[in-house]
Each structure stands twice: as structure tokens, then as C-alpha cells.
Write a protein that holds these residues in place. Structure first.
Motif, short mmCIF file in Angstrom:
data_model
loop_
_atom_site.label_atom_id
_atom_site.label_comp_id
_atom_site.label_asym_id
_atom_site.label_seq_id
_atom_site.Cartn_x
_atom_site.Cartn_y
_atom_site.Cartn_z
N ARG A 147 0.82 -1.20 0.00
CA ARG A 147 0.00 0.00 0.00
C ARG A 147 0.86 1.26 0.00
O ARG A 147 0.57 2.23 -0.70
N LEU A 148 1.94 1.27 0.78
CA LEU A 148 2.80 2.44 0.85
C LEU A 148 3.63 2.63 -0.41
O LEU A 148 3.82 3.75 -0.88
N GLN A 149 4.13 1.54 -0.97
CA GLN A 149 4.99 1.65 -2.13
C GLN A 149 4.22 1.83 -3.42
O GLN A 149 4.69 2.48 -4.36
N GLY A 150 3.00 1.25 -3.50
CA GLY A 150 2.24 1.32 -4.73
C GLY A 150 2.81 0.37 -5.77
O GLY A 150 3.80 -0.33 -5.55
N GLY A 151 2.17 0.33 -6.92
CA GLY A 151 2.63 -0.55 -7.99
C GLY A 151 1.48 -0.94 -8.91
O GLY A 151 0.38 -0.38 -8.83
N ILE A 152 1.76 -1.88 -9.80
CA ILE A 152 0.78 -2.36 -10.77
C ILE A 152 0.44 -3.81 -10.45
O ILE A 152 1.32 -4.64 -10.23
N GLY A 153 -0.85 -4.10 -10.40
CA GLY A 153 -1.31 -5.44 -10.10
C GLY A 153 -1.31 -6.34 -11.32
O GLY A 153 -1.04 -5.91 -12.44
N PRO A 154 -1.63 -7.63 -11.13
CA PRO A 154 -1.68 -8.58 -12.26
C PRO A 154 -2.69 -8.17 -13.33
O PRO A 154 -2.56 -8.56 -14.49
N CYS A 155 -3.68 -7.35 -12.96
CA CYS A 155 -4.70 -6.91 -13.91
C CYS A 155 -4.20 -5.76 -14.79
O CYS A 155 -4.88 -5.38 -15.75
N GLY A 156 -3.04 -5.20 -14.45
CA GLY A 156 -2.52 -4.09 -15.22
C GLY A 156 -2.92 -2.73 -14.70
O GLY A 156 -2.56 -1.70 -15.28
N ARG A 157 -3.67 -2.68 -13.59
CA ARG A 157 -4.10 -1.42 -13.01
C ARG A 157 -3.31 -1.14 -11.73
O ARG A 157 -2.65 -2.02 -11.18
N ASP A 158 -3.41 0.11 -11.25
CA ASP A 158 -2.76 0.45 -9.99
C ASP A 158 -3.34 -0.40 -8.87
O ASP A 158 -4.52 -0.76 -8.89
N LEU A 159 -2.52 -0.71 -7.88
CA LEU A 159 -2.95 -1.57 -6.78
C LEU A 159 -4.17 -0.97 -6.08
O LEU A 159 -4.23 0.23 -5.81
#
Length: 281
Positions: A147-159
Motif C-alpha cells: 500500500r505504501l509503495q504502490g505498484g501495478i497489479g496482475p490486472c494491469g491497473r494500480d494496486l
């Protein structure tokens, strides 16, 4: 209106009050430690329902607010660099995830992840001496780290946890089975390594669909002819039917093959009702 403290970060909703900021404007958001600067990402607009309890925007950020915000950003970046250097010196199995700074109290909060409990008492003393402030260290789990770092999930969207999800709820493998997902940790795990949070908040949709949709193996009549249900597509609210004639598969809306809907249409006159037969009786 909605604001974000970091680019592509979580959205926070505000009552604009008497202000009319535009997208990209820096505004003041009330927090427990005083007003903080955030960027407007959703300009004020009227909503159909009444929403109570939202914090009220305190206006457009002035030059002194922007200067203070930039100074605090530099302090957080410096604290992160110092923390990494001292952790390496103390040879501790820790990873710095995020840093908060309250200039009113001159307090740093360093969030870190570690595989087990860590004795960081000597590290805290060195950090306080180098930063000339009070320092608090808090160990967080994998979900909070993502949650703090953020990123892209397996779906291709933001976490989800880094954008709109507020609370972490328990997620089970049973939910993945109910959604016809492969019980493979590599397929149903998120960026944090735990089960994806979307399995939880999407689960009621699948339960509601299965309660009213014809089950697999049921013989149904579709607008394209009779056939057998061989699958479901919950997001599109449709069922997959293998037609008796030719064996071709087609996707039909759930309503077009649902017996209660057809009975309703037959009684009230909108469609031509065709009975649904169940080979199991």
C-alpha cells in the motif's frame, strides 16, 4: 472533490466548501497534524446523494504552504537515505518502506519491513543523533508495504490498496474457487505475495450471479436455439451455451435463459416464453 498527496496515489474526498479549485491545483487538506498540501485530481462537482462527514477543503495552497511542503519532502528523502545507510552499517535485515515527518513536533516515523522481529534500539539512537529529531520505527506487513509503495497489479491497473481500498479484509482460497480461478498461488496472489484483495470485494457479485443463473449442465433454450450451459461469464452477466445444433458455443445474457424472467415475459407480454428444462428433474 478528490485530492491525492502523491502522484497516482490514494484518492481522498473533500467537501470543497466555498472554493473552486481546478484539476492540478494545490489545495490545503485538514489533517491531525494541521493542513497539508495535496493536488486536486477531481474538480468539485455536485453529486446526486447527500454525503456527510467529509473534511472541508481549506483553500488554495499559498506560497508559504508550498515552500513548507517542499521542505518536508526533502527532509523525508534525507531521512530515507540516512536510514538505509545506518541499517546497512548495523547489518540489520530491514527494508525501509516509507518515511513520515511532522515538522510541528520534529518527529520522523520510519516504516520498515523485515522477515522477523528486529532489535533496532541502537539504530534508533543513531537515527535520532543524525537527524537531530525524535525517531519512531514501525514494522509493517506485506500488505501495508504494498500500500505504501504502490505498484501495478496482475490486472494491469494500480494496486487497489494504494488507490481506493481502505481496509484489509480476510481473503480465502474458497473465494478463488467460487470465482472459477485456478488455485495457483502465482495466479491469485497480488504484488504483496498474499491473496488478491479483489477476491474479497468481488465475491458477493459471484454469489449473487450463481444464485440466479442456470447451473452448468442445465438444458436451456436461447434466442439462437436449444443448448446446454457449459460455463458462466460473471462480469458480463452472461452464460456460455453449447448449442445442440452444430455444437457451436455462444454467449447469452442471463436474463434470456432464466426461467423466472421468461415466465414474467410470458405473463406480461414482452417476449416469447420458452420453458427451461432440467434433465435432473
Amino acid at each position: 472533490m478528490a485530492v491525492s498527496f502523491t502522484r497516482y496515489g490514494r484518492l481522498y474526498y473533500l467537501d470543497p466548501g466555498g472554493h473552486s479549485p481546478k484539476v492540478g491545483d494545490k489545495v490545503l487538506v485538514p489533517t491531525d497534524s494541521g493542513p497539508e498540501v495535496a493536488e486536486c485530481v477531481w474538480a468539485p462537482q455536485y453529486v446526486s446523494e447527500d454525503v456527510d462527514g467529509l473534511p472541508v477543503c481549506q483553500g488554495i495552497a499559498a506560497e508559504e504552504h508550498l515552500t513548507r511542503d517542499e521542505s518536508n519532502r526533502r527532509r523525508r528523502a534525507e531521512a530515507r537515505s540516512v536510514s538505509k545507510r545506518l541499517i546497512k552499517r548495523h547489518e540489520l535485515p530491514m527494508k525501509v518502506v516509507g518515511v513520515d515527518y511532522l515538522d510541528a513536533d520534529n518527529v520522523y516515523t520510519v516504516y520498515f519491513s523485515a522477515p522477523h522481529r528486529v532489535d533496532f534500539r541502537a539504530l534508533v539512537r543513531d537515527l535520532a543523533r543524525n537527524l537531530r529529531a525524535r525517531v519512531e520505527l514501525r514494522q509493517i506487513g506485506p500488505r501495508d508495504e504494498a500500500r505504501l509503495q504502490g505498484g501495478i497489479g496482475p490486472c494491469g491497473r494500480d494496486l487497489c490498496c494504494a488507490t481506493f481500498l481502505k481496509d484489509f479484509e480476510p481473503v480465502s482460497v474458497r473465494m478463488a474457487k467460487d470465482q472459477d480461478l485456478p488455485v495457483n498461488p502465482l495466479r491469485i496472489a497480488g504484488a504483496c505475495g498474499r491473496l488478491m484483495c479483489c477476491l474479497k470485494y468481488e465475491h458477493p457479485l459471484y454469489q449473487e450471479f450463481r444464485a440466479s443463473a442456470p447451473r452448468t449442465g442445465l438444458a436451456v433454450d436461447t434466442p439462437q436455439g436449444p443448448g446446454t450451459v457449459v460455463g458462466h461469464n460473471v462480469p458480463s452477466d452472461s452464460v456460455i451455451v453449447r448449442l445442440n445444433e452444430g455444437g457451436r458455443r455462444c454467449a447469452c445474457s442471463k436474463a434470456s435463459v432464466c426461467a423466472p424472467r421468461k415466465q414474467h415475459d410470458a405473463r406480461y407480454g414482452d417476449g416469447q416464453a420458452v420453458a427451461v428444462s432440467d434433465p435432473e428433474g
